[in-house]
Motif scaffolding. Sequence first.
Motif, short mmCIF file in Angstrom:
data_model
loop_
_atom_site.label_atom_id
_atom_site.label_comp_id
_atom_site.label_asym_id
_atom_site.label_seq_id
_atom_site.Cartn_x
_atom_site.Cartn_y
_atom_site.Cartn_z
N TRP A 1 25.73 16.07 57.47
CA TRP A 1 27.11 15.99 56.99
C TRP A 1 27.34 16.91 55.80
CZ3 TRP A 1 26.39 10.05 57.30
CH2 TRP A 1 26.65 9.63 58.60
N ARG A 2 26.38 16.98 54.90
CA ARG A 2 26.52 17.87 53.73
C ARG A 2 26.62 19.32 54.17
NH1 ARG A 2 21.65 17.96 49.54
NH2 ARG A 2 20.69 18.86 51.40
N ASP A 3 25.80 19.72 55.13
CA ASP A 3 25.87 21.09 55.64
C ASP A 3 27.21 21.38 56.29
OD1 ASP A 3 23.30 21.50 54.75
OD2 ASP A 3 22.36 21.26 56.72
N GLN A 4 27.71 20.39 57.05
CA GLN A 4 29.02 20.55 57.68
C GLN A 4 30.11 20.69 56.63
OE1 GLN A 4 29.95 20.40 61.27
NE2 GLN A 4 27.82 21.06 61.28
N SER A 5 30.02 19.87 55.60
CA SER A 5 31.01 19.90 54.52
C SER A 5 31.02 21.25 53.81
CB SER A 5 30.74 18.79 53.52
OG SER A 5 31.64 18.84 52.42
N LYS A 6 29.84 21.80 53.58
CA LYS A 6 29.72 23.07 52.86
C LYS A 6 30.27 24.25 53.66
CE LYS A 6 25.90 21.88 49.77
NZ LYS A 6 24.50 22.18 49.37
N THR A 7 30.34 24.09 54.98
CA THR A 7 30.90 25.16 55.81
C THR A 7 32.40 25.00 56.00
OG1 THR A 7 30.43 23.94 57.86
CG2 THR A 7 28.73 25.48 57.06
N GLY A 8 32.96 23.97 55.35
CA GLY A 8 34.41 23.78 55.40
C GLY A 8 34.91 22.85 56.48
N ASN A 9 34.01 22.25 57.24
CA ASN A 9 34.43 21.31 58.28
C ASN A 9 34.82 19.97 57.65
OD1 ASN A 9 33.91 23.09 60.41
ND2 ASN A 9 31.76 22.45 60.55
N PRO A 10 35.95 19.40 58.04
CA PRO A 10 36.36 18.10 57.48
C PRO A 10 35.41 17.00 57.94
CG PRO A 10 37.82 18.75 59.27
CD PRO A 10 36.94 19.93 59.01
N ALA B 1 28.69 6.32 45.42
CA ALA B 1 29.01 7.11 44.22
C ALA B 1 28.61 8.58 44.38
CB ALA B 1 28.29 6.51 43.01
N GLU B 2 27.52 8.84 45.09
CA GLU B 2 27.00 10.19 45.19
C GLU B 2 27.57 10.99 46.36
OE1 GLU B 2 22.75 10.10 45.33
OE2 GLU B 2 22.56 8.94 43.48
N LEU B 3 27.93 10.32 47.45
CA LEU B 3 28.22 11.03 48.69
C LEU B 3 29.71 11.19 49.00
CD1 LEU B 3 25.45 9.38 50.91
CD2 LEU B 3 25.35 11.54 49.65
N GLY B 4 30.56 10.58 48.21
CA GLY B 4 32.00 10.70 48.45
C GLY B 4 32.48 12.13 48.45
N ARG B 5 31.85 12.96 47.66
CA ARG B 5 32.25 14.38 47.56
C ARG B 5 32.12 15.11 48.90
NH1 ARG B 5 27.51 16.10 43.49
NH2 ARG B 5 27.83 13.90 42.94
N TYR B 6 31.28 14.57 49.78
CA TYR B 6 31.09 15.20 51.09
C TYR B 6 31.92 14.55 52.19
CZ TYR B 6 26.94 16.83 48.57
OH TYR B 6 26.09 17.38 47.62
N GLY B 7 32.74 13.58 51.84
CA GLY B 7 33.53 12.89 52.85
C GLY B 7 32.80 11.75 53.51
#
Length: 294
Positions: A129-138, A177-183
């Motif tokens: 999920w973090r990798d997906q988030s970093k590439t701009g995928n919702p 607390a830590e993972l919300g930034r990634y959706g």
Amino acid sequence: MGILNDRVVIITGAGGGLGAAHARVFAAEGACVLVNDINREAAQKVVDEIIASGGRAVANSSDITSYSDSENAVKQAIETWGALHVVLNNAGVNRDRMFASMTEAEWDTIMSVHLKGHFCISSHAVHYWRDQSKTGNPIAARIINTTSGAGLQGSIGQSNYAAAKGGIAALTLNQAAELGRYGITANAVAPAARTGMTTAVEAMAQRMASPTDGSFDYWAPENVSSLLAWLASEQASDVTGRVFEAEGGKISIADGWRTTEGVDKGQRWLPGEVAEAMTQLLANEKPAQKVYGS
């Protein structure tokens, strides 16, 4: 089809009990379910039931206590359906013993299956999920953990289980607390339902037996599954860092440890003075719920 239409979900320990109920309810709501269980035949049986009912599911027997093997569950879900949206950590075992008689093996088994088991698949999923988030995928991802009343208030004869489940509740707060930034949201549920683990004792089996008069089946595991299905849905995007309790038709939030007003001297308490502070603290205390069995 339902509130989980096309959501890809991994459910651990889903070859029976609560996990199997979760799998069936999730599939009925439109989810694609990877049924994980160390017992491959049990997992496949649940998959066959889901497919026969028109749902989508595949079996997986990855060992959730093995970091390397657990990654295969994540890979299989993504390879099968092209995505992953939810990890529901459900798998568990019991090794009940009074603390004074507990063995190291009984302690380690519970920590491995419950606490480490909640880490392994979730870790691999979060990397994805973090990798997906970093590439701009919702991302609208969900981690759902399984704690217990034993972990929230203790349980006589289950110090290993209570410690592991308490750890899972704290882990959930950190994940949120830590993972919300990634959706990614993270929540935990303490279920009370009829399963092989809860009905192993004859008295509990009788208490939790299915009604024969057609009335509401209070202890049916599906009662818990409904809350989990909602938490796994996109409707639950604003709910994270919560520990819920589910029993029968009741859903509640477990109100965790909180810092009280306390007694502040403004300087060091000398050892002989602590009794004074303790008298005030205990007089103003709102006692915790009693340990189960005490």
